[in-house]
Enzyme design. Structure first.
Site, short mmCIF file in Angstrom:
data_model
loop_
_atom_site.label_atom_id
_atom_site.label_comp_id
_atom_site.label_asym_id
_atom_site.label_seq_id
_atom_site.Cartn_x
_atom_site.Cartn_y
_atom_site.Cartn_z
N GLU A 112 14.52 1.48 -8.41
CA GLU A 112 13.65 0.46 -7.82
C GLU A 112 14.22 -0.95 -7.97
O GLU A 112 14.03 -1.79 -7.10
CB GLU A 112 12.25 0.53 -8.43
CG GLU A 112 11.52 1.83 -8.20
CD GLU A 112 11.30 2.15 -6.73
OE1 GLU A 112 11.31 1.21 -5.90
OE2 GLU A 112 11.17 3.34 -6.40
N GLU A 121 10.68 -7.28 -4.61
CA GLU A 121 11.14 -6.47 -3.49
C GLU A 121 11.95 -7.32 -2.51
O GLU A 121 11.63 -8.50 -2.30
CB GLU A 121 9.92 -5.88 -2.78
CG GLU A 121 10.21 -4.79 -1.79
CD GLU A 121 8.94 -4.11 -1.32
OE1 GLU A 121 9.06 -3.05 -0.69
OE2 GLU A 121 7.85 -4.63 -1.57
#
Length: 248
Positions: A112, A121
């Site tokens: 991630e 992100e």
């Protein structure tokens, strides 16, 4: 990092199946724990003895020196966050279960964050689920992935903040500003959605279905392969077999 899909009811909230996978939930509303608990050894294996500085460095040192996460994430922040989740790595039948849970957790984190490179992100979006009325979105905020497990959506930020003690709906950026909170949100999500699968020995594939079910059954085979690759690598480093049912 998260897939869009058709809404379907799960419990009292609406969840996106490809984001969560089977059995995923936003987690219970629990009282804030004002002080950390004393971490228990995981079936006789202290977590800090598994996640050594060498182990941690082996991950983060693969990130570019220009990565924001390089000076954000640390083993000390991980261990401080771990103090609040003494059941992590416990509950299994042997020390092997503890090692597999540690390996699975860091396989997820590695994938991630790109070896602890990213705090947020890359492709940002609002990620507001209007049907999750218990956790109403702040129209001025976005609930994209942040932290070591890239927690996403208002229905995760809200209860995570309530549990940990920060305003997840109105200040989601806290997860990207505080390295301990970045790990605590990861533990919060993990303990509510993944831990039980590890201790019941459902296999690493079940953890992928729990968090990124949309990747399974050909949805994103390269991502599944990458997660399994990290998991088996860390199992080897910790001296435990990865077990069966690796691919979903």
């Amino acid at each position: 990092m998260w897939s869009w899909c058709m809404l379907q009811p799960m419990g009292f909230l609406w969840q996106r199946a490809e984001y969560c996978g089977d059995g995923c939930r936003e987690g219970p509303c629990v009282l804030r724990n004002p002080t950390p608990s004393t971490p228990r050894p995981g079936n006789g294996v202290p977590i800090r003895n598994l996640v050594t500085q060498e182990f941690f460095n082996g991950i983060i040192n693969q990130a570019s020196s220009s990565c924001a996460g390089k000076i954000f994430y640390s083993r000390s922040a991980f261990l401080e966050a771990l103090n609040f989740y003494p059941k992590f790595g416990t509950g299994g039948k042997s020390s092997e279960d503890t090692k597999r849970e540690v390996a699975a957790f860091f396989a997820r984190v590695t994938h991630e964050t790109g070896h602890f490179c990213y705090i947020e992100e890359i492709v940002k979006a609002t990620y507001c689920e209007q049907e999750a009325t218990e956790w109403p979105c702040n129209s001025e905020k976005q609930y994209y992935g942040r932290g070591s497990i890239q927690i996403t959506w208002n229905y995760n930020y809200g209860p995570a903040g309530q549990s940990i003690g920060f305003d997840g709906l109105n200040a989601p950026e806290t997860v990207a500003n505080d390295p301990v909170i970045a790990f605590r949100t990861a533990f919060w999500f993990w303990m509510n959605n993944v831990h039980s699968r590890i201790i019941s020995r459902q296999g690493f594939a079940s953890t992928i279905r729990a968090i990124n079910g949309g990747e399974c059954d050909g949805g994103n085979t390269p991502a599944v392969n990458a997660r399994v690759g990290y998991y088996t690598k860390y199992c080897n480093q910790l001296g435990v077999s990865p077990g069966d049912d690796l691919y979903c």
